[in-house]
Design a protein around this motif. Structure first.
Motif, PDB file in Angstrom:
ATOM      1  N   ALA A 135       0.962  -1.099   0.307  1.00 45.58           N
ATOM      2  CA  ALA A 135       0.198   0.043   0.109  1.00 45.58           C
ATOM      3  C   ALA A 135       0.722   1.122  -0.022  1.00 45.58           C
ATOM      4  N   GLU A 136       1.981   1.171   0.768  1.00 44.93           N
ATOM      5  CA  GLU A 136       2.657   2.427   0.681  1.00 44.93           C
ATOM      6  C   GLU A 136       3.159   2.975  -0.575  1.00 44.93           C
ATOM      7  N   ALA A 137       3.720   1.941  -1.101  1.00 48.70           N
ATOM      8  CA  ALA A 137       4.693   2.277  -2.578  1.00 48.70           C
ATOM      9  C   ALA A 137       3.163   2.346  -3.602  1.00 48.70           C
ATOM     10  N   CYS A 138       2.247   1.530  -3.541  1.00 54.33           N
ATOM     11  CA  CYS A 138       1.238   1.427  -4.771  1.00 54.33           C
ATOM     12  C   CYS A 138      -0.145   1.606  -3.963  1.00 54.33           C
ATOM     13  N   PRO A 139      -0.338   2.572  -3.445  1.00 54.54           N
ATOM     14  CA  PRO A 139      -1.651   2.852  -2.822  1.00 54.54           C
ATOM     15  C   PRO A 139      -3.031   2.597  -3.654  1.00 54.54           C
ATOM     16  N   ASP A 140      -3.914   1.893  -3.183  1.00 55.37           N
ATOM     17  CA  ASP A 140      -5.349   1.550  -4.110  1.00 55.37           C
ATOM     18  C   ASP A 140      -6.256   1.341  -3.148  1.00 55.37           C
ATOM     19  N   GLY A 141      -7.290   2.208  -3.565  1.00 57.53           N
ATOM     20  CA  GLY A 141      -8.652   2.152  -2.453  1.00 57.53           C
ATOM     21  C   GLY A 141      -9.203   0.547  -2.663  1.00 57.53           C
ATOM     22  N   ASP A 142      -8.904  -0.303  -3.660  1.00 56.34           N
ATOM     23  CA  ASP A 142      -9.485  -1.256  -3.886  1.00 56.34           C
ATOM     24  C   ASP A 142      -9.001  -2.566  -2.794  1.00 56.34           C
ATOM     25  N   LEU A 143      -7.598  -2.167  -2.438  1.00 56.72           N
ATOM     26  CA  LEU A 143      -6.989  -2.945  -1.431  1.00 56.72           C
ATOM     27  C   LEU A 143      -7.972  -3.312  -0.239  1.00 56.72           C
ATOM     28  N   PHE A 144      -8.597  -2.240   0.471  1.00 59.80           N
ATOM     29  CA  PHE A 144      -9.261  -2.397   1.491  1.00 59.80           C
ATOM     30  C   PHE A 144     -10.566  -3.643   1.187  1.00 59.80           C
ATOM     31  N   ALA A 145     -11.026  -3.199  -0.010  1.00 53.01           N
ATOM     32  CA  ALA A 145     -11.998  -4.493  -0.535  1.00 53.01           C
ATOM     33  C   ALA A 145     -11.709  -5.743  -0.681  1.00 53.01           C
ATOM     34  N   ALA A 146     -10.319  -5.865  -1.085  1.00 49.53           N
ATOM     35  CA  ALA A 146      -9.774  -7.370  -1.238  1.00 49.53           C
ATOM     36  C   ALA A 146      -9.497  -7.725   0.141  1.00 49.53           C
ATOM     37  N   VAL A 147      -9.062  -7.025   1.197  1.00 49.32           N
ATOM     38  CA  VAL A 147      -8.708  -7.415   2.533  1.00 49.32           C
ATOM     39  C   VAL A 147     -10.018  -7.914   3.187  1.00 49.32           C
ATOM     40  N   GLU A 148     -11.092  -7.256   3.001  1.00 51.05           N
ATOM     41  CA  GLU A 148     -12.078  -7.562   3.638  1.00 51.05           C
ATOM     42  C   GLU A 148     -13.078  -8.551   2.872  1.00 51.05           C
ATOM     43  N   GLY A 149     -12.530  -9.388   1.808  1.00 46.63           N
ATOM     44  CA  GLY A 149     -13.110 -10.361   1.159  1.00 46.63           C
ATOM     45  C   GLY A 149     -14.213  -9.910   0.203  1.00 46.63           C
ATOM     46  N   GLY A 150     -13.922  -8.626  -0.361  1.00 42.71           N
ATOM     47  CA  GLY A 150     -14.783  -8.162  -1.413  1.00 42.71           C
ATOM     48  C   GLY A 150     -14.452  -8.919  -2.851  1.00 42.71           C
ATOM     49  N   ALA A 151     -14.924  -7.868  -3.934  1.00 42.74           N
ATOM     50  CA  ALA A 151     -14.699  -8.618  -5.212  1.00 42.74           C
ATOM     51  C   ALA A 151     -13.233  -8.590  -5.647  1.00 42.74           C
ATOM     52  N   PRO A 152     -12.494  -7.454  -5.546  1.00 42.71           N
ATOM     53  CA  PRO A 152     -11.272  -7.839  -6.058  1.00 42.71           C
ATOM     54  C   PRO A 152     -10.358  -8.973  -5.123  1.00 42.71           C
ATOM     55  N   ALA A 153      -9.606  -9.661  -5.763  1.00 45.50           N
ATOM     56  CA  ALA A 153      -8.844 -10.617  -5.312  1.00 45.50           C
ATOM     57  C   ALA A 153      -7.194 -10.253  -5.214  1.00 45.50           C
ATOM     58  N   LEU A 154      -6.341 -10.810  -4.360  1.00 43.07           N
ATOM     59  CA  LEU A 154      -4.895 -10.464  -4.241  1.00 43.07           C
ATOM     60  C   LEU A 154      -4.405 -11.796  -4.842  1.00 43.07           C
ATOM     61  N   VAL A 155      -3.559 -11.802  -5.930  1.00 44.27           N
ATOM     62  CA  VAL A 155      -2.790 -12.885  -6.465  1.00 44.27           C
ATOM     63  C   VAL A 155      -1.490 -12.583  -6.397  1.00 44.27           C
ATOM     64  N   ARG A 156      -0.712 -13.441  -5.702  1.00 45.01           N
ATOM     65  CA  ARG A 156       0.727 -13.441  -5.637  1.00 45.01           C
ATOM     66  C   ARG A 156       1.629 -14.149  -6.617  1.00 45.01           C
ATOM     67  N   VAL A 157       2.706 -13.620  -7.089  1.00 50.64           N
ATOM     68  CA  VAL A 157       3.211 -14.491  -8.174  1.00 50.64           C
ATOM     69  C   VAL A 157       4.506 -14.882  -7.655  1.00 50.64           C
ATOM     70  N   ASP A 158       4.636 -16.096  -7.513  1.00 51.32           N
ATOM     71  CA  ASP A 158       5.889 -16.914  -6.904  1.00 51.32           C
ATOM     72  C   ASP A 158       7.014 -16.819  -8.011  1.00 51.32           C
ATOM     73  N   VAL A 159       8.136 -16.127  -7.721  1.00 53.89           N
ATOM     74  CA  VAL A 159       9.048 -15.829  -8.698  1.00 53.89           C
ATOM     75  C   VAL A 159       9.911 -17.241  -9.289  1.00 53.89           C
ATOM     76  N   CYS A 160       9.978 -17.241 -10.809  1.00 46.88           N
ATOM     77  CA  CYS A 160      10.837 -18.218 -11.278  1.00 46.88           C
ATOM     78  C   CYS A 160      12.116 -17.587 -11.751  1.00 46.88           C
ATOM     79  N   HIS A 161      12.147 -16.307 -12.406  1.00 42.91           N
ATOM     80  CA  HIS A 161      13.340 -15.568 -12.633  1.00 42.91           C
ATOM     81  C   HIS A 161      12.852 -14.137 -12.826  1.00 42.91           C
ATOM     82  N   VAL A 162      13.791 -13.364 -13.077  1.00 40.64           N
ATOM     83  CA  VAL A 162      13.836 -11.720 -13.303  1.00 40.64           C
ATOM     84  C   VAL A 162      14.570 -11.407 -14.098  1.00 40.64           C
ATOM     85  N   ILE A 163      14.046 -10.717 -15.396  1.00 43.79           N
ATOM     86  CA  ILE A 163      14.879 -10.010 -16.437  1.00 43.79           C
ATOM     87  C   ILE A 163      14.785  -8.725 -15.889  1.00 43.79           C
ATOM     88  N   TYR A 164      15.904  -7.958 -15.797  1.00 42.80           N
ATOM     89  CA  TYR A 164      16.056  -6.579 -15.542  1.00 42.80           C
ATOM     90  C   TYR A 164      16.526  -5.741 -16.702  1.00 42.80           C
TER      91      TYR A 164
END
Length: 239
Positions: free
Chosen positions: A109-138
């Protein structure tokens, strides 16, 4: 004679940039689904966490869907967002468990604030999906490469990152003349345009006197505290 380390190790620098990045796009590997815009952030381990709404490609998608997430790191100078780096994180999706949702939301939230984060935490329509890293191209400046998951996840951002970013904002907002004078001392040439403090870390500072032109200034020894970093920066800006 021992020479100073001029820049952070690549894994540390990439993790630092990731910590300051925001997701911009996501694509599903091996699929003809078009690349889609992405929202969310990066958690404390450097993993993208996407905020997914109903109707979007990853909403309700099976766990372990292989995706590539584009992360963009920028620096605001003179009221304009300038690109610093593009990171392409390849990995497998995994729904953020309900018990971890609040911690994940706070982490991004600090770096990327978004009002929908609160809805996701409360189990609302938006979902939080994590990406488990395989590799990173920079891709950053003239540097590019690939980090495997083990190297990327075993590293950490610059330990002085939060105070360093506060110093960057302060110097760019209040010390334009000192920045120009410092660049001119370093190059021996007049600098007609604006000069910005582009990067600041425990190993040194980078000035940006113009598009495509960066000046790296290493410290004599790595800073270990915010006070040491502030002192090193003050010495750089002093005539």
């Amino acid at each position: 004679m021992r020479h100073p380390v001029t820049a952070p190790p690549v894994p540390e620098r990439v993790r630092t940039l990731a910590a300051l990045s925001a997701p911009t796009h996501v694509s599903v590997a091996g699929s003809d689904v078009p690349t889609a815009a992405a929202r969310g952030g990066v958690d404390g381990r450097g993993r993208p966490v996407l905020l997914v709404r109903p109707g979007e490609v990853l909403y309700g998608a099976p766990a372990e869907t292989l995706v590539t997430v584009d992360l963009s790191a920028t620096r605001e100078v003179g009221g304009v967002e300038r690109p610093r780096a593009l990171l392409k994180v390849r990995g497998w999706t995994r729904p953020v468990p309900a018990a971890q949702a609040r911690a994940a939301a706070v982490a991004i939230a600090e770096a990327c604030p978004d009002g929908d984060l609160f809805a996701a935490v409360e189990g609302g329509a938006p979902a939080l999906v994590r990406v488990d890293v395989c590799h990173v191209i920079y891709l950053t400046g003239g540097d590019s490469g690939v980090l495997d998951a083990e190297t990327y996840l075993a590293s950490a951002p610059d330990p002085l990152l939060p105070p360093a970013e506060r110093m960057v904002r302060h110097v760019n907002g209040s010390h334009a003349q000192q920045l120009r004078e410092a660049a001119e001392r370093l190059t021996g040439e007049a600098t007609p345009g604006e000069v910005w403090l582009w990067e600041l870390d425990r190993y040194g500072a980078t000035l940006r006197p113009g598009p495509g032109h960066l000046i790296r200034v290493p410290w004599a020894a790595p800073a270990t505290t915010p006070e040491e970093l502030e002192h090193a920066l003050a010495c750089l800006l002093s005539p």
